[in-house]
Design an enzyme around this catalytic site. Structure first.
Site, PDB file in Angstrom:
ATOM      1  N   ASP A 140       0.869  -1.203   0.058  1.00 54.53           N
ATOM      2  CA  ASP A 140      -0.153   0.234  -0.202  1.00 54.53           C
ATOM      3  C   ASP A 140       0.654   1.665   0.254  1.00 54.53           C
ATOM      4  O   ASP A 140       2.165   1.166   0.838  1.00 54.53           O
ATOM      5  CB  ASP A 140      -0.779  -0.067   1.116  1.00 54.53           C
ATOM      6  CG  ASP A 140      -2.138   1.131   1.074  1.00 54.53           C
ATOM      7  OD1 ASP A 140      -2.045   1.772  -0.116  1.00 54.53           O
ATOM      8  OD2 ASP A 140      -1.733   2.160   2.072  1.00 54.53           O
TER       9      ASP A 140
ATOM     10  N   HIS B 133       5.170   4.292  -3.731  1.00 48.77           N
ATOM     11  CA  HIS B 133       5.218   5.373  -4.265  1.00 48.77           C
ATOM     12  C   HIS B 133       5.731   5.687  -2.411  1.00 48.77           C
ATOM     13  O   HIS B 133       6.888   7.264  -3.160  1.00 48.77           O
ATOM     14  CB  HIS B 133       4.747   5.959  -4.941  1.00 48.77           C
ATOM     15  CG  HIS B 133       3.159   6.591  -4.483  1.00 48.77           C
ATOM     16  ND1 HIS B 133       2.619   5.657  -4.589  1.00 48.77           N
ATOM     17  CD2 HIS B 133       2.787   7.580  -3.731  1.00 48.77           C
ATOM     18  CE1 HIS B 133       1.332   5.984  -4.073  1.00 48.77           C
ATOM     19  NE2 HIS B 133       1.986   7.386  -3.662  1.00 48.77           N
TER      20      HIS B 133
ATOM     21  N   ASP C 162     -10.031   3.125  -5.124  1.00 51.12           N
ATOM     22  CA  ASP C 162      -9.331   5.151  -5.064  1.00 51.12           C
ATOM     23  C   ASP C 162     -10.338   5.618  -6.153  1.00 51.12           C
ATOM     24  O   ASP C 162     -10.249   6.744  -6.332  1.00 51.12           O
ATOM     25  CB  ASP C 162      -7.586   4.688  -4.992  1.00 51.12           C
ATOM     26  CG  ASP C 162      -7.149   4.411  -4.603  1.00 51.12           C
ATOM     27  OD1 ASP C 162      -7.523   4.663  -3.209  1.00 51.12           O
ATOM     28  OD2 ASP C 162      -5.911   3.866  -4.363  1.00 51.12           O
TER      29      ASP C 162
END
Length: 1535
Positions: A523, A526, A624
C-alpha cells in the site's frame, strides 16, 4: 542509474528453458580484455539468500580463443525475488551494477498446478465488510462463482478510530470483529481458511502490507513515540505544528460562530472573507518567521565581546564591510532545536568580514554597526521566505476548503464543526483542549512534545523518493500535504538501529502476513521508503519464496516505476482502466500492458534482455476510483470489463463493481457487509447475490475466457478502434493461430441521455469463425429501483446482463454473417454485420484459420522444425509434399561451393546488375544491400527484436509475393546445386503464399533465418579449423571472405594455364563453350564490386592472407596468385587488373604485397612450397607484347618471381600505355611516368615522382577551383617505409628458400655501364638490415648525427613514413605505415625503439575503428573526408584529404599485430596489457559488424570513428587485417 550505465558495458541475455530462465552477462566493448568480476547476491544452488552475501560468477568462454566476444557468466534463475549484481574492473571493486527480478511461480489446488501470472483474475474485498470469519467462505464464494482465481484482502488487523481499512491500530493483532461471541480466532485460523481456498477452490489470497503509517490511536505508538515524526526527534516541524494548532483553534472559532457577524459563518460561502481571516487571524499573530531569524542584539553583543577580547589592531581606517562582504556570503545557521530567534551565524566568518579594523572602541562600534546591518538584512530575507510559505499555505488551505465544501464534484462536507474542521489536522494532539498559549508551553517538555506526531498523506507532484517529513522539506509548513488525519507517518531512519522497536515490530508483522498469505500488496508504495520495503520484503521471502508482490505506484515516471520494481522485486503493478478518458485510450492501455502484436516474429532462444514495462495487474476499478456508474454510466460496466479481460496480463476488479453498486465503496466510511452467495436468490433479495445480479454472469464468462487465453498461449494482442465507442480486441495464439476477437461497445455516457450512432460499421475478421463464445448486453428489468440497504452493500437490481454462450454464428442475436470473401490465395475474410450491438454490449468470437490455411501453416511448421523444435507444435504432414522438401536444406546446402554461397548469401546491387538483375527493391523504402539472403536477414534482424510489423519490409510481404518470387527465381536461374536450393525455396514459399497475409512476415522470417543459419554453417564447414573452432567475431569476419569472393557474369581474372590442375570451369551460356570461373576478390562494396573496377592488385594481396589463407581457401588463393602472376609486366603486377587486358601498372607496392602473399602461402599451406613450380601463363611475355591467350607462354612461378626482383634491381622506368586523359582524366602528364628502382647502397626500393602516387595512399587532386587537379595529395615518392619492409621480407625469404633448395636463384644480376653486376639475396637482405634504422628512425636525441634534416623533425622516437622524398618534410610525417614493416620484417626494428614508436602511434593515430592516416598535429591534417566538396581549399577540395587524417581500418590490423609481436619481447606484463588493448579495439569492430546491414567493416571512418558517407560500407582489406589479428592472438594462445 548505475544499472543504466552498465547496459553499455555489461549486457544481459535471457535464455528460456522449460524449468527456468538462464541469465547471461556478456562483456561490452569497454570491458573486453579487462579483468572483470561479476558479483551477485543471488544464492548458489542449495544456499539460503542473504542480501549482504555476494559471490563471484565464473566466466565461461565456449571457444576459449582469440577474443572475448563469446565470453559470459550465467545465473540459473529459479528463486523469485529481487537480487543485485555488480561488476568490478581491474582494481576497481564496483564499476557498475543493477538488479535482477525473478517472478514467483504461483500454484493452486491439491496438485499444485501452476497459475500463470497472465491468467490471474483478482477481486478486492474490504476485510471489515466480511463479517465474522465463519461467514467468509459464503462471501468469498461470490468471487469463486464469478470466475476469479485470486482474492485481495485489505488489512485484517485491528483498525484505528477512523475505521479506515488502511489505518491499522495494531499490526500484529487480528481484528477482533472477525471473532463472534464465544470465539477467539487467530492468524492460524485465517491461514487455514486461506489454505483451504487454495486447495479446494484453486484460488489464492493476498493482503495489504502498510509500512508508511499506523493508526493515530495505536497503543504501541503511545509507548514508542520515537517511531513517528514528533517535535523531539523532528524539531524542524515545530513551526508547522504551531500553525496546525492555530488553524484548529480558528476552525473551532468558526464552528462556534465567532466570525458570523463579520460574514464568516460555519457554512462556508464566502471564500474571499475566509482567506482574509486566515491570513490576519491565523498567520500574522504566529510570527513564524522568528523560527528562521537571529536575535540581532544578542548576536551583535556576542560579536562585540569577541572583538573586545582580541588584540586591538594598530591599523586605522574604516571597516571594509562592503568590500569584504562581497567576497563572502554570511548565512544563518539554523538552530537544530528550532527555537524562536535561536539561530546564529558563523562568527569566524563574521570576524573576517566585519572585524578587521578594531583599533579602539569607536572602530569596534563601527564594526558592530556594519555587522548589525547585515544581520537585519538576513532577517528580512527570512521574513520574505516565511511569507512565501504563508502564501503557499493559504492557497493550499483555500483549495482544500473549496473542494471539500463548495465544488460540485466534491464531498460537500457542510458546516465547519469540531468533527468536520475547516482543514484536516496535520499532527496528533493527545491532550484535552486548552488555549493556544498553554499548548505552546507543552513544547518545552520533551515528555509531552514527543507525542505530537505528524500525520501521513500524499503530496501532489512530489518526488516519491523524497521523504516529505524529513528536514529540508516544508510540506507540513506550506500545507501541501493531502493529509490522512487518522494515521501517523512512521519514522524508520536509515537502518534498524535508528529505530529498533519499529523495525522489529514491522518485520514481525511482515512475517505473519507472508506466512499465511501467498502475496502482498504494498500500500502507498511510492511513499514507502525504498530501503524499508526492501528489508521487509526480504524477511517476507524468507518465509515464502514464491511471494506474489503487487503495488500501486503513482510516480508518473516509468523510470521511477522501474526503480521500485527492480529494487523491491514487484511482480505486478496495478493499472486502472478508470484512468482512461475514452474508449480509444482504454484500448491503448490493453495494448500497452501486455502481449506482443499479432503476427509477431519468433524471437531466438538467446536474446538480449531489453528494457520493458513492469508486468501489469489491470483493474477495471479500484477503491481509489470514483464510482464508474457515476463517472461514466451503468451500461459501460460490462464492455469495460470485457476490454480489461482481454488484456494479456493479470486483471481484476473490486467487490461491488460486478453487482453494480452505484456509489464508491468508501474504505473509511463503509461499515455494511458484503452479500453472500445464494444461487436461488431473487434480484431484490437483501444480502444475497448470484449470476442474475448485476453483470456477474458476464464477468464469469469473461474471467473464464481470460484464464483460458493465458493458459493456452494466446500471447499476441491486436486492438482495433472500430469507431469512437467500439473497441475490438484480438488475442492470438502464435502456435495454433487460433484467435479470440472481442468487440465491446462502450457507454462512457448514459445512452438514455446521449445520442449514439444507430449502427456500427461491418467488421472483417480474417479467418473462419468457429463459434460465438459469448454475447452479452446490459438490459433493464423490472426488479425495483435501487435503494441503499442499511446492513448489506447492495447493487442496482434494475439492471442485469443478458448472456448467451457458445452459439453458432447463424444463431447470434447480435450479429449476422456477411459475405465470406477470399482476397487472392490467402486472404480468407469473414464479414460481420452488427445487428444489435447497442452501447453496453459485448460479443466474442473464436476464430481459426480456414482449413486450407490451417493445412498450409501445419505443413510449413513441419518444414521449419528442421531449424527449431518450437515448430513441432501445430505441425502437419503434407501427403503431397514436393520431393525437394523431403530433402533437408542442410544436405542441399552441403553441395554448394563457397562461390555458390557467395551467390546465395551476398552480391550487392552492382554485382546483381552485371547479371542483368538487381537487388530487391521495396518501392516505398529502399533497395536491399544484397540480392542474397544477407540482404533480407539484415533488415529482419533489425525489425525482429522490436516486432516492427509496420515496417515497409513487412508491408511489402503482406501486399504480395514479389519478395518470395525474387528469392526463389534468382536461385533457380542458376545452375547446379544453387538451382536445387532455389527449388527448395520455391516449394516452401508455396505454403507461405497460401496462409493469411498477416502471418507472412513472421513465417518468412522463420524460413529466411533458418535457411541463413544453415548456409552460414555450410560456409564454416568449408573452411579451416581456425574458423570452425573460432569465436563469434571470427565467424562474423569470415563471412567477409564469402562476401568478397565470387564469380561474375564475366570472370574478372585472366585465364590460368590449361596445364594447371583444380581450376573450376563452367559452360558459358552465350558461347556454349567451357570457360574458367575462378573467384576473384572484390576490393570493397558497393563501389569496387563489379566490372573492371572489381579487382585491384594492391587490395587483393593485402586482403588475400586474411580472407583466403587463414580461412583455408587454398585453391582460390593459389589461382588468384597465379592469375596476377600471368599479368606481370615491367616487373610489376597491375594496380587496376581490368581483367588483365585493361590493366594499369602504376602501383609500386602491389608487386611486393603479391610476393608477401606467395611467401605466406608457402608458409601456411601444407606442401605450399609447390606453388613455386605451378605454371604461369604469361599474358605479356615481354613488356611490349600484346595480350596472349592462356597456355601460349607458360613458365613456373619461381621464374616470374625472379623476374620481378631482377627488374627492380635493374631499375624499372617506363611510361604508361595510352597515357593521357583516356585512362586518367585527373593526372598530369608527368604522372604517367613510372619509376621503381633499388638503391644499391641501402638496398631500399625507391621510385615515383611528385606527380604520381604509387602506394596505397593514392589520392589524386581533381579540383580546378582549389588548383589541386593532377597533384597527388600523398605522392610518397622515394622509399616508402612499408615497401622497404615488404622488400626485406621477400629477399630474406628467397635467401632462405634458395639455401633450402626450394628456389633456384640465389641472386639478381644487373647490367650497368656495360658490365653485369650480381647482388645476392643475402647481400641485399643485409644492406636493408644495416641501413633501415639508420635512415628511418627519428631519434629522441636532437644531436643524432644520422639525422639529415633536424629542422624538419616535429615528432621524435618514431619511424619516418618515407626516405628520400622529393619534398623532404613528407618523410617526417607521422603515419601508420611503419607498422606494416614491423609485422612483415620485425627484425629491422630495435625492440625498445619499436615499442616507443608504437606508443606514439597509439596515442596520436589510433581511433575507435581505424588509424588516422596523418598525425593530427600536422598542419594539413583534416579528419573528415568529403569527396563532393568543391571549394577553394587546396587541402580539402574534392576529398584531397582522403589520406590526410580520415581513419582507415586496414592499418589498424597491422598496428595491433605489431603491438602484439613487440609486446611479447617486452615481457608478460606488457603483453597482457597489450592483449587488453587489442581485445578492446576488436570489440568495437564486433559491434560495428553486428550493427552494419552490410555485415562488413568499412573502408574508413571520419575522425573519431564518425560515419563517412563516401566510404565503401564493407572493404576486403579491412576485414582481412582484423582477421589476421585474431589469428595472431589464437596462435599466441596456442603457444
Amino acid at each position: 542509474n548505475d544499472h543504466l550505465k552498465t547496459i553499455t558495458t555489461l549486457s544481459c541475455f535471457f535464455l528460456h528453458s522449460e524449468a527456468s530462465f538462464e541469465l547471461q552477462f556478456r562483456l561490452g566493448p569497454t570491458l573486453q580484455g579487462k579483468r572483470v568480476r561479476v558479483h551477485t547476491n543471488y544464492p548458489a544452488r542449495g544456499k539460503k539468500f542473504n542480501s549482504q552475501e555476494f559471490r563471484v560468477l565464473e566466466w565461461i568462454n565456449p571457444t576459449g580463443r582469440e577474443d572475448d566476444s563469446d565470453k559470459y557468466c550465467k545465473l540459473d534463475l529459479e528463486i523469485s525475488g529481487s537480487y543485485q549484481y555488480y561488476f568490478g574492473c581491474g582494481d576497481e571493486e564496483k564499476t557498475g551494477g543493477g538488479y535482477i527480478v525473478v517472478d514467483p511461480v504461483l500454484r493452486v489446488g491439491h496438485e499444485r498446478n501452476i497459475l500463470p501470472l497472465d491468467s490471474v483474475t483478482i477481486q478486492t474485498y474490504l476485510s471489515k465488510c466480511l463479517g465474522p470469519l465463519d461467514e467468509w467462505l459464503d462471501r468469498f464464494r461470490v468471487a469463486k462463482k464469478t470466475g476469479y482465481n485470486m482474492i485481495h484482502l485489505t488489512p485484517l488487523q485491528k483498525l484505528g478510530e477512523s475505521r479506515s481499512s488502511y489505518s491499522i491500530a495494531d499490526q500484529l493483532e487480528l481484528n477482533p470483529e472477525f471473532s463472534p461471541p464465544g470465539k477467539n480466532y487467530t492468524w492460524t485460523d485465517v491461514g487455514n481458511l486461506i489454505e483451504k481456498i487454495r486447495k479446494e477452490w484453486n484460488m489464492l489470497c493476498i493482503t495489504d502490507v502498510v509500512y508508511n503509517h499506523t493508526a493515530a490511536n495505536s497503543k504501541w505508538l503511545r509507548l514508542h513515540p520515537e517511531c513517528g515524526y514528533n517535535l523531539v526527534n523532528s524539531p524542524h516541524l515545530k513551526p508547522a505544528w504551531i500553525l496546525d494548532r492555530a488553524l484548529w483553534h480558528f476552525s473551532c472559532d468558526v464552528a462556534g460562530g465567532k466570525y458570523s457577524d463579520s460574514g464568516l459563518t460555519p457554512l462556508i460561502e464566502n471564500e474571499k472573507q475566509l482567506k482574509v481571516r486566515v491570513a490576519w487571524d491565523v498567520f500574522s499573530p504566529l510570527k513564524l518567521w522568528e523560527f528562521l531569524q537571529v536575535n540581532v542584539d544578542k548576536v551583535v553583543e556576542q560579536f562585540k565581546k569577541m572583538l573586545q577580547a582580541g588584540e586591538i589592531s594598530d591599523h586605522c581606517g574604516k571597516p571594509e564591510g562592503p568590500e569584504v562582504k562581497g567576497k563572502h556570503k554570511l548565512k544563518i545557521i539554523q538552530d537544530l532545536q528550532y527555537k524562536r530567534f535561536g539561530n546564529t551565524v558563523d562568527m569566524k566568518m563574521a570576524l573576517e568580514m566585519f572585524g578587521r579594523f578594531t583599533n579602539g572602541p569607536a572602530a569596534i562600534q563601527v564594526c558592530c554597526d556594519w555587522f548589525k546591518k547585515s544581520l537585519e538584512e538576513l532577517n528580512v530575507e527570512c521574513y520574505k521566505e516565511m511569507q512565501g510559505h504563508h502564501e503557499k499555505a493559504i492557497n493550499c488551505i483555500m483549495g482544500t476548503v473549496h473542494y471539500e465544501r463548495l465544488a460540485a464534484n466534491g464531498p460537500k462536507l457542510g458546516p465547519v464543526t469540531r468533527k468536520q474542521p475547516l482543514v484536516t489536522r496535520y499532527f496528533t494532539f493527545p491532550f484535552e483542549d486548552m488555549p493556544m498559549e498553554k499548548e505552546q508551553l507543552l513544547l518545552q517538555n520533551p515528555d509531552d512534545s514527543c507525542h505530537f506526531l505528524a500525520h501521513n498523506g500524499w503530496v501532489m507532484g512530489d518526488d516519491p523518493l523524497r521523504n516529505f517529513a524529513e528536514p529540508g522539506s516544508n510540506v507540513y509548513l506550506r500545507r501541501e500535504l493531502v493529509c490522512w488525519g487518522d494515521s501517523v507517518k512512521l519514522r524508520y531512519g536509515n537502518k534498524p538501529e535508528d529505530c529498533p522497536y519499529l523495525w522489529a515490530h514491522m518485520k514481525k508483522y511482515t512475517e505473519i502476513m507472508a506466512k499465511h498469505f501467498f502475496g502482498v500488496r504494498l500500500d502507498n508504495c511510492h511513499s514507502t521508503p525504498l530501503h524499508v520495503a526492501e528489508y521487509m520484503l526480504r524477511s517476507a521471502r524468507e518465509h515464502r519464496l514464491d511471494l506474489y508482490v503487487v503495488a500501486e505506484l503513482f510516480t508518473e515516471s516509468e523510470e521511477l516505476d522501474n526503480a521500485f520494481v527492480t529494487r523491491l522485486g514487484i511482480t505486478s503493478l496495478i493499472r486502472e482502466a478508470m484512468s482512461a478518458g475514452d474508449s480509444h485510450e482504454q484500448g491503448r492501455l490493453v495494448y500497452r500492458f501486455g502481449g506482443e502484436p499479432v503476427g509477431s516474429f519468433i524471437q531466438p532462444n538467446i536474446r538480449p534482455l531489453v528494457p520493458g514495462i513492469a508486468h501489469a495487474m489491470f483493474l477495471d476499478v479500484t477503491h481509489d476510483n470514483e464510482c464508474p456508474i457515476k463517472v461514466r454510466s451503468v451500461y459501460d460496466c460490462l464492455p469495460t470489463s470485457a476490454i480489461v479481460s482481454m488484456a494479456c496480463c493479470a486483471t481484476g476488479s473490486t467487490r461491488g463493481y460486478d453487482e453494480l453498486v452505484p456509489h464508491q465503496i468508501s474504505v473509511v466510511k463503509e461499515e455494511r457487509l458484503y452479500s453472500r452467495w445464494n444461487a436461488d436468490a431473487l434480484p431484490s433479495s437483501a444480502g444475497e447475490v448470484n449470476l442474475q445480479s448485476g453483470i456477474m454472469a458476464g464477468k464469469l464468462a469473461l474471467n473464464r475466457l481470460h484464464k483460458d487465453l493465458a493458459e493456452k498461449g494466446f500471447t499476441q494482442v491486436y486492438v482495433d478502434q472500430l469507431d469512437e465507442d467500439t473497441v475490438a480486441v484480438t488475442r492470438h495464439c502464435p502456435s495454433t493461430h487460433r484467435s479470440v476477437v472481442t468487440v465491446s461497445r462502450t457507454a462512457f455516457k448514459n445512452p438514455k441521455r446521449h445520442h449514439y450512432r444507430e449502427r456500427v460499421s461491418p467488421m472483417f475478421i480474417p479467418g473462419q469463425i468457429e463459434e460465438v463464445i459469448l454475447e452479452a448486453h446490459m438490459v433493464e428489468r423490472d426488479a425495483g429501483s435501487y435503494v441503499k440497504h442499511e446492513k448489506y452493500i447492495n447493487g442496482m437490481p434494475e439492471y442485469t446482463v443478458e448472456l448467451w454462450e457458445h452459439l453458432q454464428l447463424q444463431d447470434s442475436k447480435t450479429v449476422k454473417q456477411g459475405e465470406a470473401t477470399t482476397n487472392g490465395r490467402s486472404g480468407f475474410v469473414q464479414e460481420i454485420v452488427f445487428d444489435r450491438l447497442n452501447p453496453g454490449s459485448v460479443i466474442a468470437f473464436r476464430v481459426s484459420l480456414d482449413p486450407k490455411s490451417q493445412d498450409n501453416v501445419g505443413f510449413l511448421r513441419t518444414q521449419l522444425s528442421q531449424f527449431n523444435r518450437l515448430y513441432k507444435s501445430g505441425s502437419l504432414t503434407d501427403p503431397s509434399v514436393p520431393g525437394i522438401l523431403k530433402i533437408s536444406l542442410e544436405f542441399l546446402m552441403s553441395k554448394l561451393s563457397l562461390a555458390d554461397l557467395n551467390m546465395l548469401l551476398f552480391r550487392c546491387d552492382a554485382e546483381e546488375k552485371d547479371d542483368g538483375g538487381g537487388c530487391y527493391n521495396i518501392p516505398s523504402w529502399m533497395v536491399l544491400k544484397y540480392g542474397g539472403l544477407q540482404g533480407f536477414v539484415s533488415v529482419l534482424s533489425d525489425i525482429r527484436p522490436k516486432n516492427d510489423l509496420g515496417h515497409p519490409f513487412c508491408d511489402n510481404l503482406r501486399q504480395g509475393d514479389w519478395m518470395l518470387d525474387y528469392i526463389s527465381s534468382r536461385l533457380m536461374n542458376k545452375g547446379g546445386a544453387l538451382r536445387e536450393v532455389g527449388k527448395w525455396f520455391h516449394a516452401i514459399f508455396t505454403y507461405l503464399q497460401h496462409i493469411p497475409r498477416y502471418l507472412v512476415p513472421c513465417y518468412f522470417d522463420a524460413i529466411i533465418a533458418g535457411a541463413y543459419a544453415t548456409a552460414v554453417d555450410a560456409v564454416f564447414k568449408n573452411m579451416s579449423s581456425f574458423v570452425q573452432s573460432g569465436s563469434t567475431l571470427v565467424k562474423q569476419l569470415v563471412l567477409g571472405s564469402v562476401q568478397m569472393c565470387g564469380v561474375g557474369w564475366v570472370p574478372a581474372l585472366p585465364p590460368l594455364s590449361p596445364a594447371l590442375e583444380d581450376v573450376p570451369y563452367r559452360l558459358n551460356p552465350n558461347t556454349k563453350q567451357e570457360e574458367q570461373c575462378c573467384v576473384s576478390l572484390a576490393a570493397g562494396l558497393p563501389h569496387f564490386s563489379s566490372g573492371i573496377f572489381r579487382c585491384w592488385g594492391r587490395d587483393t594481396f593485402i586482403a588475400l592472407h586474411g580472407l583466403l589463407l587463414i580461412t583455408g581457401r587454398h585453391i582460390e588463393a593459389r589461382n588468384i596468385i597465379l592469375a596476377f602472376a600471368g599479368t606481370l609486366r615491367h616487373g610489376l603486377i597491375p594496380n587496376l587488373l581490368g581483367e588483365g587486358t585493361s590493366a594499369r601498372f602504376n602501383s609500386r607496392d602491389a608487386v611486393w604485397w603479391w610476393l608477401q602473399c606467395i611467401q605466406d602461402y608457402c608458409a601456411m599451406i601444407p606442401q605450399g612450397i609447390s606453388i613455386l613450380s605451378c605454371p604461369v601463363s604469361r599474358m605479356y611475355p615481354t613488356d611490349d607484347s600484346e595480350p596472349q591467350p592462356a597456355g601460349t607462354v607458360d613458365q613456373p612461378l619461381y621464374d616470374v618471381i625472379q623476374e620481378a626482383l631482377q627488374r627492380h634491381m635493374q631499375g624499372i622506368e617506363f611510361r604508361e600505355r595510352n597515357a593521357g586523359p583516356q585512362i586518367d582524366s585527373k593526372m598530369r602528364d608527368e604522372g604517367f611516368n613510372i619509376e621503381a628502382k633499388v638503391n644499391p647502397d641501402t638496398g631500399f626500393v625507391y621510385g615515383g615522382n611528385r606527380f604520381n602516387c604509387g602506394t596505397w595512399m593514392d589520392k589524386m587532386g581533381e579540383s580546378d577551383k582549389a588548383g589541386n587537379r593532377g597533384i597527388p595529395a600523398t605522392p610518397r615518392d622515394g622509399s616508402a617505409v612499408e615497401i622497404v619492409g615488404l622488400c626485406k621480407s621477400t629477399v630474406r625469404w628467397l635467401m632462405r628458400l634458395n639455401k633450402n633448395g626450394h628456389f633456384p636463384y640465389s641472386s639478381v644480376s644487373v647490367h650497368r655501364d656495360g658490365e653485369i653486376h650480381t647482388v645476392s639475396y643475402e647481400e641485399w637482405n643485409q644492406r636493408i638490415q644495416d641501413n633501415f634504422e639508420k635512415m628511418f628512425y627519428v631519434s629522441p636525441d636532437p644531436e643524432d648525427p644520422n639525422e639529415q634534416h633536424p629542422d624538419l623533425v616535429h615528432k621524435r622516437g618514431i619511424y619516418k613514413d618515407s626516405y628520400g622524398a622529393s619534398s623532404p618534410w613528407c618523410d617526417y610525417q607521422l603515419r601508420p605505415n611503419f607498422t606494416i614493416a614491423m609485422v612483415v620484417a620485425p627484425e629491422l626494428f630495435t625492440v625498445e625503439r619499436a615499442w616507443a614508436a608504437l606508443e606514439v602511434a597509439e596515442k596520436k593515430l589510433l581511433g575507435p575503428l581505424g588509424m588516422k592516416t596523418l598525425d593530427p598535429d600536422d598542419m594539413v591534417y583534416c579528419g573528415v573526408y568529403d569527396n563532393a566538396l568543391d571549394n577553394d581549399n587546396y587541402n580539402l577540395a574534392k576529398g584531397f584529404n582522403y589520406h590526410q587524417g580520415p581513419e582507415w581500418l586496414w592499418p589498424v590490423g597491422y598496428f595491433l599485430r605489431a603491438k602484439l609481436y613487440f609486446a611479447k619481447q617486452m615481457g608478460q606484463e606488457v603483453y597482457d596489457h597489450t592483449v587488453y588493448l587489442v581485445k578492446n579495439v576488436l570489440s568495437r569492430h564486433h559491434i560495428h559488424l553486428e550493427r552494419s546491414p552490410w555485415k562488413g567493416l568499412p573502408e574508413l571512418t571520419n575522425e573519431n570513428g564518425q560515419f563517412c558517407p563516401f566510404s565503401c560500407e564493407t572493404q576486403a582489406w579491412s576485414i582481412a587485417t582484423i582477421l589476421e589479428v585474431l589469428h595472431d592472438l589464437c596462435e599466441a594462445e596456442d603457444l
